[in-house]
Scaffold this active site. Sequence first.
Site, PDB file in Angstrom:
ATOM      1  N   TYR A  59     -27.135 -13.166 -17.424  1.00 12.09           N
ATOM      2  CA  TYR A  59     -27.751 -12.022 -18.105  1.00 12.09           C
ATOM      3  C   TYR A  59     -29.236 -11.864 -17.772  1.00 12.09           C
ATOM      4  O   TYR A  59     -29.887 -10.942 -18.266  1.00 12.09           O
ATOM      5  CB  TYR A  59     -27.606 -12.165 -19.618  1.00 12.09           C
ATOM      6  CG  TYR A  59     -26.178 -12.211 -20.078  1.00 12.09           C
ATOM      7  CD1 TYR A  59     -25.359 -11.095 -19.973  1.00 12.09           C
ATOM      8  CD2 TYR A  59     -25.641 -13.378 -20.623  1.00 12.09           C
ATOM      9  CE1 TYR A  59     -24.041 -11.135 -20.402  1.00 12.09           C
ATOM     10  CE2 TYR A  59     -24.332 -13.424 -21.058  1.00 12.09           C
ATOM     11  CZ  TYR A  59     -23.537 -12.291 -20.937  1.00 12.09           C
ATOM     12  OH  TYR A  59     -22.242 -12.344 -21.361  1.00 12.09           O
ATOM     13  N   ASP A  88     -34.119  -3.287 -25.876  1.00 11.44           N
ATOM     14  CA  ASP A  88     -33.823  -2.196 -24.953  1.00 11.44           C
ATOM     15  C   ASP A  88     -33.328  -1.010 -25.778  1.00 11.44           C
ATOM     16  O   ASP A  88     -32.911  -1.170 -26.921  1.00 11.44           O
ATOM     17  CB  ASP A  88     -32.751  -2.633 -23.950  1.00 11.44           C
ATOM     18  CG  ASP A  88     -31.452  -3.009 -24.631  1.00 11.44           C
ATOM     19  OD1 ASP A  88     -30.511  -2.205 -24.564  1.00 11.44           O
ATOM     20  OD2 ASP A  88     -31.382  -4.091 -25.241  1.00 11.44           O
ATOM     21  N   ASN A 135     -25.644  -9.858 -30.676  1.00 10.19           N
ATOM     22  CA  ASN A 135     -25.025  -9.373 -31.905  1.00 10.19           C
ATOM     23  C   ASN A 135     -25.245 -10.259 -33.121  1.00 10.19           C
ATOM     24  O   ASN A 135     -24.925  -9.859 -34.234  1.00 10.19           O
ATOM     25  CB  ASN A 135     -23.522  -9.167 -31.688  1.00 10.19           C
ATOM     26  CG  ASN A 135     -23.240  -8.098 -30.660  1.00 10.19           C
ATOM     27  OD1 ASN A 135     -24.137  -7.399 -30.196  1.00 10.19           O
ATOM     28  ND2 ASN A 135     -21.983  -7.964 -30.289  1.00 10.19           N
ATOM     29  N   TYR A 146     -26.938 -14.932 -28.904  1.00 11.05           N
ATOM     30  CA  TYR A 146     -26.409 -13.711 -28.299  1.00 11.05           C
ATOM     31  C   TYR A 146     -26.845 -12.533 -29.173  1.00 11.05           C
ATOM     32  O   TYR A 146     -27.110 -12.670 -30.365  1.00 11.05           O
ATOM     33  CB  TYR A 146     -24.898 -13.736 -28.059  1.00 11.05           C
ATOM     34  CG  TYR A 146     -24.530 -14.687 -26.944  1.00 11.05           C
ATOM     35  CD1 TYR A 146     -24.541 -14.273 -25.626  1.00 11.05           C
ATOM     36  CD2 TYR A 146     -24.233 -16.021 -27.222  1.00 11.05           C
ATOM     37  CE1 TYR A 146     -24.243 -15.157 -24.594  1.00 11.05           C
ATOM     38  CE2 TYR A 146     -23.927 -16.902 -26.202  1.00 11.05           C
ATOM     39  CZ  TYR A 146     -23.935 -16.463 -24.893  1.00 11.05           C
ATOM     40  OH  TYR A 146     -23.654 -17.336 -23.879  1.00 11.05           O
ATOM     41  N   HIS A 176     -29.993  -5.430 -21.101  1.00 17.17           N
ATOM     42  CA  HIS A 176     -30.052  -5.910 -22.485  1.00 17.17           C
ATOM     43  C   HIS A 176     -31.083  -7.027 -22.659  1.00 17.17           C
ATOM     44  O   HIS A 176     -31.381  -7.409 -23.790  1.00 17.17           O
ATOM     45  CB  HIS A 176     -28.669  -6.414 -22.893  1.00 17.17           C
ATOM     46  CG  HIS A 176     -28.123  -5.809 -24.150  1.00 17.17           C
ATOM     47  ND1 HIS A 176     -28.660  -4.721 -24.792  1.00 17.17           N
ATOM     48  CD2 HIS A 176     -27.042  -6.161 -24.892  1.00 17.17           C
ATOM     49  CE1 HIS A 176     -27.943  -4.431 -25.855  1.00 17.17           C
ATOM     50  NE2 HIS A 176     -26.958  -5.292 -25.943  1.00 17.17           N
ATOM     51  N   ASN A 180     -26.803  -3.167 -31.491  1.00 17.40           N
ATOM     52  CA  ASN A 180     -26.206  -4.243 -32.281  1.00 17.40           C
ATOM     53  C   ASN A 180     -27.183  -5.362 -32.625  1.00 17.40           C
ATOM     54  O   ASN A 180     -27.069  -5.979 -33.683  1.00 17.40           O
ATOM     55  CB  ASN A 180     -24.977  -4.806 -31.580  1.00 17.40           C
ATOM     56  CG  ASN A 180     -23.818  -3.832 -31.624  1.00 17.40           C
ATOM     57  OD1 ASN A 180     -23.707  -3.025 -32.539  1.00 17.40           O
ATOM     58  ND2 ASN A 180     -22.957  -3.890 -30.632  1.00 17.40           N
TER      59      ASN A 180
END
Length: 187
Positions: free
Chosen positions: A14, A93, A66, A64, A19, A114
């Site tokens: 990632y 973002d 969420n 993470y 994100h 989220n």
Amino acid sequence: MFLIVGLGNPGREYEWSRHNLGFMLIDILAREAGIDVGRRECSSLVGRGEIEDETVKLVKPQTYMNLSGEAVGCLLRKHGLAEPKDRLLVVSDDLALPLGTIRIRERGSAGGHNGLKSIIAGVGTDEFIRLRIGIQPQHPVEDTRRFVLASFPKSDRAAVEEVLTKSVAAIRAILKDGPLKAMAEHN
């Protein structure tokens, strides 16, 4: 103390994803201020130091996206920051803003993000400063999840570096002059 939380997802896969602009910004702030963001605290990587004569804790939640609210809520409780309004700044973002655009807000909804939704739930309020960094492309996005988790193409890297530079200046302005003045200067 000011908590500056950059949202993102842990893991090399990632690292350059859209994100992860929050993580990217924390890395730049840390490098410029000589802060090591490597200590584990409340399911986050954190580093403490000074930016613009303000004591800051730079935070990269490792839960993470969420579940970011769990980490942020833990840090606020641990440091006695019951009212995050003036002491919490979240960098995320934003798919509703064009790539290269930033927006500073003192409060507001999650706007479909989220990570912000989790933080609002985790801290019990939407009254905290946020810096939103635009990732919207010039074409329609069919699969939002795939888009935000995909890496920036090489053709966007210069624009990403430019918006991160603008974002560093915006955070410094927030710390030095407060969010209202920073909004007038950077929005």
